[in-house]
Design a protein around this motif. Structure first.
Motif, PDB file in Angstrom:
ATOM      1  N   ALA A  78      -8.096  18.173 -10.670  1.00 46.84           N
ATOM      2  CA  ALA A  78      -8.997  19.282 -10.957  1.00 46.84           C
ATOM      3  C   ALA A  78      -8.665  20.493 -10.098  1.00 46.84           C
ATOM      4  N   ILE A  79      -8.352  20.255  -8.834  1.00 45.75           N
ATOM      5  CA  ILE A  79      -7.974  21.341  -7.931  1.00 45.75           C
ATOM      6  C   ILE A  79      -6.671  21.988  -8.408  1.00 45.75           C
ATOM      7  N   SER A  80      -5.710  21.157  -8.821  1.00 48.00           N
ATOM      8  CA  SER A  80      -4.429  21.678  -9.308  1.00 48.00           C
ATOM      9  C   SER A  80      -4.614  22.505 -10.576  1.00 48.00           C
ATOM     10  N   ALA A 107       0.838  -1.201   0.000  1.00 43.19           N
ATOM     11  CA  ALA A 107       0.000   0.000   0.000  1.00 43.19           C
ATOM     12  C   ALA A 107       0.872   1.249   0.000  1.00 43.19           C
ATOM     13  N   LEU A 108       1.933   1.231   0.784  1.00 44.68           N
ATOM     14  CA  LEU A 108       2.863   2.358   0.799  1.00 44.68           C
ATOM     15  C   LEU A 108       3.534   2.521  -0.551  1.00 44.68           C
ATOM     16  N   ARG A 109       3.974   1.416  -1.138  1.00 42.86           N
ATOM     17  CA  ARG A 109       4.579   1.467  -2.481  1.00 42.86           C
ATOM     18  C   ARG A 109       3.580   1.993  -3.508  1.00 42.86           C
ATOM     19  N   LEU A 110       2.324   1.560  -3.393  1.00 45.66           N
ATOM     20  CA  LEU A 110       1.276   2.012  -4.299  1.00 45.66           C
ATOM     21  C   LEU A 110       1.084   3.523  -4.181  1.00 45.66           C
ATOM     22  N   ILE A 111       1.009   4.013  -2.963  1.00 42.64           N
ATOM     23  CA  ILE A 111       0.827   5.450  -2.734  1.00 42.64           C
ATOM     24  C   ILE A 111       1.979   6.237  -3.360  1.00 42.64           C
ATOM     25  N   LEU A 112       3.193   5.797  -3.129  1.00 42.27           N
ATOM     26  CA  LEU A 112       4.356   6.500  -3.680  1.00 42.27           C
ATOM     27  C   LEU A 112       4.346   6.481  -5.209  1.00 42.27           C
ATOM     28  N   HIS A 113       4.026   5.338  -5.798  1.00 40.54           N
ATOM     29  CA  HIS A 113       3.971   5.236  -7.261  1.00 40.54           C
ATOM     30  C   HIS A 113       2.855   6.111  -7.839  1.00 40.54           C
ATOM     31  N   LEU A 114       1.714   6.134  -7.173  1.00 35.48           N
ATOM     32  CA  LEU A 114       0.607   6.966  -7.660  1.00 35.48           C
ATOM     33  C   LEU A 114       0.966   8.443  -7.600  1.00 35.48           C
ATOM     34  N   GLN A 115       1.589   8.867  -6.505  1.00 35.64           N
ATOM     35  CA  GLN A 115       1.997  10.264  -6.383  1.00 35.64           C
ATOM     36  C   GLN A 115       2.967  10.644  -7.489  1.00 35.64           C
ATOM     37  N   SER A 116       3.891   9.760  -7.786  1.00 39.22           N
ATOM     38  CA  SER A 116       4.869  10.015  -8.834  1.00 39.22           C
ATOM     39  C   SER A 116       4.227  10.004 -10.227  1.00 39.22           C
ATOM     40  N   THR A 117       3.386   9.029 -10.478  1.00 37.93           N
ATOM     41  CA  THR A 117       2.757   8.888 -11.789  1.00 37.93           C
ATOM     42  C   THR A 117       1.861  10.075 -12.125  1.00 37.93           C
ATOM     43  N   PHE A 118       1.085  10.534 -11.147  1.00 38.82           N
ATOM     44  CA  PHE A 118       0.103  11.590 -11.401  1.00 38.82           C
ATOM     45  C   PHE A 118       0.548  12.967 -10.929  1.00 38.82           C
ATOM     46  N   ASP A 119       1.735  13.060 -10.338  1.00 39.35           N
ATOM     47  CA  ASP A 119       2.257  14.317  -9.820  1.00 39.35           C
ATOM     48  C   ASP A 119       1.253  14.961  -8.852  1.00 39.35           C
ATOM     49  N   VAL A 120       0.793  14.155  -7.908  1.00 37.33           N
ATOM     50  CA  VAL A 120      -0.110  14.618  -6.861  1.00 37.33           C
ATOM     51  C   VAL A 120       0.503  14.254  -5.516  1.00 37.33           C
TER      52      VAL A 120
END
Length: 88
Positions: A83-85, A43-56
């Motif tokens: 959308a907020i960004s 889950a931690l790896r997923l969160i980090l990858h998602l943040q990197s992939t989507f720049d969020v």
């Protein structure tokens, strides 16, 4: 511009990258990812990858079981952040 469907497809790809033992056909938009074996480390790896992939960036309040339970929920949360960004 990212559509919700394209975001969901990217999220699914990230999930499959983090958890390569999941068969792609078993991961649907509303499949409980935790029931497929997502544990706290992945889950931690997923969160980090998602943040990197989507720049969020996910805040502490974003990181909870409900928000990361399905591809659909993750994609919706990311769509809101994008959308907020874009509006800023």
């Amino acid at each position: 511009m990212n559509t919700l469907n394209s975001i969901a497809a990217k999220v699914a790809n990230v999930v499959l990258e983090v958890m390569p033992t999941i068969a792609p056909e078993s991961l649907q938009e509303n499949t409980d990812i935790f029931s497929l074996g997502l544990d706290s480390i992945n889950a931690l790896r997923l969160i980090l990858h998602l943040q990197s992939t989507f720049d969020v960036t996910f805040s502490g309040t974003d990181i909870n079981f409900s928000n990361f339970q399905t591809v659909e929920k993750i994609a919706s949360m990311i769509d809101s952040k994008l959308a907020i960004s874009a509006a800023a």
